[in-house]
Write a protein that holds these residues in place. Structure first.
Motif, PDB file in Angstrom:
ATOM      1  N   GLY A   1      -8.185  -1.372  -8.079  1.00 50.43           N
ATOM      2  CA  GLY A   1      -7.313  -1.517  -9.132  1.00 50.43           C
ATOM      3  C   GLY A   1      -6.410  -0.321  -9.138  1.00 50.43           C
ATOM      4  N   SER A   2      -5.210  -0.401  -9.479  1.00 53.23           N
ATOM      5  CA  SER A   2      -4.441   0.787  -9.831  1.00 53.23           C
ATOM      6  C   SER A   2      -3.623   1.009 -11.352  1.00 53.23           C
ATOM      7  N   LEU A   3      -3.104   2.140 -11.568  1.00 52.11           N
ATOM      8  CA  LEU A   3      -2.533   2.568 -12.724  1.00 52.11           C
ATOM      9  C   LEU A   3      -1.191   3.064 -12.269  1.00 52.11           C
ATOM     10  N   LYS A   4      -0.225   2.315 -12.660  1.00 49.42           N
ATOM     11  CA  LYS A   4       1.231   2.929 -12.476  1.00 49.42           C
ATOM     12  C   LYS A   4       1.644   3.472 -13.774  1.00 49.42           C
ATOM     13  N   ASP A   5       1.998   4.724 -13.570  1.00 48.04           N
ATOM     14  CA  ASP A   5       2.535   5.378 -15.021  1.00 48.04           C
ATOM     15  C   ASP A   5       3.874   5.460 -14.895  1.00 48.04           C
ATOM     16  N   HIS A   6       4.567   4.504 -15.935  1.00 47.92           N
ATOM     17  CA  HIS A   6       5.746   4.287 -16.452  1.00 47.92           C
ATOM     18  C   HIS A   6       6.658   5.533 -17.088  1.00 47.92           C
ATOM     19  N   GLY A   7       5.895   6.519 -17.601  1.00 48.99           N
ATOM     20  CA  GLY A   7       6.579   7.484 -18.261  1.00 48.99           C
ATOM     21  C   GLY A   7       6.468   7.042 -19.625  1.00 48.99           C
ATOM     22  N   ASP A   8       6.857   7.784 -20.639  1.00 44.61           N
ATOM     23  CA  ASP A   8       7.031   7.685 -22.214  1.00 44.61           C
ATOM     24  C   ASP A   8       5.630   6.942 -22.755  1.00 44.61           C
ATOM     25  N   GLY A   9       4.573   7.223 -22.123  1.00 40.32           N
ATOM     26  CA  GLY A   9       3.253   6.680 -22.600  1.00 40.32           C
ATOM     27  C   GLY A   9       2.895   5.132 -22.234  1.00 40.32           C
TER      28      GLY A   9
ATOM     29  N   VAL B   1       0.827  -1.084   0.036  1.00 44.68           N
ATOM     30  CA  VAL B   1       0.039   0.133   0.050  1.00 44.68           C
ATOM     31  C   VAL B   1       0.994   1.239  -0.146  1.00 44.68           C
ATOM     32  N   GLU B   2       2.148   1.157   0.568  1.00 44.91           N
ATOM     33  CA  GLU B   2       2.754   2.111   0.527  1.00 44.91           C
ATOM     34  C   GLU B   2       3.204   2.548  -0.916  1.00 44.91           C
ATOM     35  N   GLN B   3       3.590   1.577  -1.598  1.00 43.44           N
ATOM     36  CA  GLN B   3       4.319   1.803  -2.949  1.00 43.44           C
ATOM     37  C   GLN B   3       2.956   2.223  -3.829  1.00 43.44           C
ATOM     38  N   MET B   4       1.923   1.724  -3.661  1.00 43.94           N
ATOM     39  CA  MET B   4       0.566   2.238  -4.210  1.00 43.94           C
ATOM     40  C   MET B   4       0.416   3.767  -3.790  1.00 43.94           C
ATOM     41  N   ALA B   5       0.727   4.368  -2.835  1.00 50.83           N
ATOM     42  CA  ALA B   5       0.723   5.627  -2.585  1.00 50.83           C
ATOM     43  C   ALA B   5       1.528   6.627  -3.309  1.00 50.83           C
ATOM     44  N   GLU B   6       2.652   5.977  -4.019  1.00 51.53           N
ATOM     45  CA  GLU B   6       3.556   6.737  -4.763  1.00 51.53           C
ATOM     46  C   GLU B   6       2.949   7.727  -5.864  1.00 51.53           C
ATOM     47  N   PRO B   7       3.575   8.576  -6.204  1.00 52.73           N
ATOM     48  CA  PRO B   7       2.898   9.768  -6.951  1.00 52.73           C
ATOM     49  C   PRO B   7       2.845   9.028  -8.400  1.00 52.73           C
ATOM     50  N   SER B   8       3.366   8.150  -8.999  1.00 50.32           N
ATOM     51  CA  SER B   8       3.190   7.554 -10.008  1.00 50.32           C
ATOM     52  C   SER B   8       2.155   6.571 -10.155  1.00 50.32           C
ATOM     53  N   VAL B   9       1.592   6.246  -8.978  1.00 50.43           N
ATOM     54  CA  VAL B   9       0.390   5.264  -8.994  1.00 50.43           C
ATOM     55  C   VAL B   9      -0.922   5.934  -8.436  1.00 50.43           C
ATOM     56  N   THR B  10      -2.133   5.559  -9.234  1.00 49.62           N
ATOM     57  CA  THR B  10      -3.354   6.116  -8.727  1.00 49.62           C
ATOM     58  C   THR B  10      -4.307   4.912  -8.444  1.00 49.62           C
ATOM     59  N   CYS B  11      -4.639   4.908  -7.369  1.00 50.79           N
ATOM     60  CA  CYS B  11      -5.288   3.666  -6.714  1.00 50.79           C
ATOM     61  C   CYS B  11      -6.705   3.946  -6.910  1.00 50.79           C
ATOM     62  N   PHE B  12      -7.592   3.245  -7.347  1.00 45.12           N
ATOM     63  CA  PHE B  12      -9.010   3.278  -7.616  1.00 45.12           C
ATOM     64  C   PHE B  12      -9.800   2.295  -6.501  1.00 45.12           C
ATOM     65  N   VAL B  13     -10.718   2.814  -5.837  1.00 42.51           N
ATOM     66  CA  VAL B  13     -11.501   1.733  -5.076  1.00 42.51           C
ATOM     67  C   VAL B  13     -13.012   1.815  -5.270  1.00 42.51           C
ATOM     68  N   ALA B  14     -13.526   0.841  -5.449  1.00 42.89           N
ATOM     69  CA  ALA B  14     -14.830   0.381  -5.873  1.00 42.89           C
ATOM     70  C   ALA B  14     -15.650   0.314  -4.583  1.00 42.89           C
TER      71      ALA B  14
END
Length: 156
Positions: free
Chosen positions: A64-72, A40-53
């Protein structure tokens, strides 16, 4: 089932419970060294957006989460729904919300890693129904035979 999905901090007890349930489910299915779980700490990093249903009562029933790795490039992480809501398209709706954010961010490709063993069939169905296709190893995941990889090109 009426469900609302919103970006929330993963640093809350309900998300910690979902993460613990997901981890407990996956532990017996795949050797530990081939499990790539965000905390959960890694999920709270700025590159990750956590969605809760959440259900009508406001109870967290999926994530579910989206991790943005950059470069699209984006990665779908920590997808999970409670067993009692499976079959009600909560996972599909979470995936759609992740994709919507990916498009808003201008990402052009989504990838994910999931297990390649009995017990992951429901996850495979959600991804395949969502338009993801099986691909070779992605990012820095090993091609161990314990993982199944998916990708989806994001249309504008």
């Amino acid at each position: 089932m009426a469900v609302t999905i919103a970006a929330e901090t993963p640093l809350q007890d309900e998300v910690r419970r979902l993460v613990a349930e997901l981890n407990a489910y996956m532990m017996p299915l795949t050797p530990r060294e081939f499990q790539f779980q965000l905390t959960v700490e890694q999920m709270a990093e700025p590159s990750v957006t956590c969605f809760v249903a959440r259900d009508e009562a406001g109870r967290a029933v999926g994530m579910g989460s989206l991790k943005d790795h950059g470069d699209g490039l984006g990665e779908v992480k920590r997808m999970y729904t409670l067993a009692e809501v499976r079959g009600q398209r909560v996972g599909s709706r979470l995936l759609q919300r992740i994709e919507r954010l990916a498009r808003e961010k201008g990402l052009t490709r989504l990838v994910l890693e999931t297990g390649e063993a009995p017990g992951f069939e429901e996850a495979w169905r959600v991804y395949e129904r969502g338009g993801f296709t099986v691909c070779g190893a992605v990012l820095d995941y090993p091609d161990s035979g314990y993982s199944r990889f998916y990708e989806k090109k994001m249309l504008p």
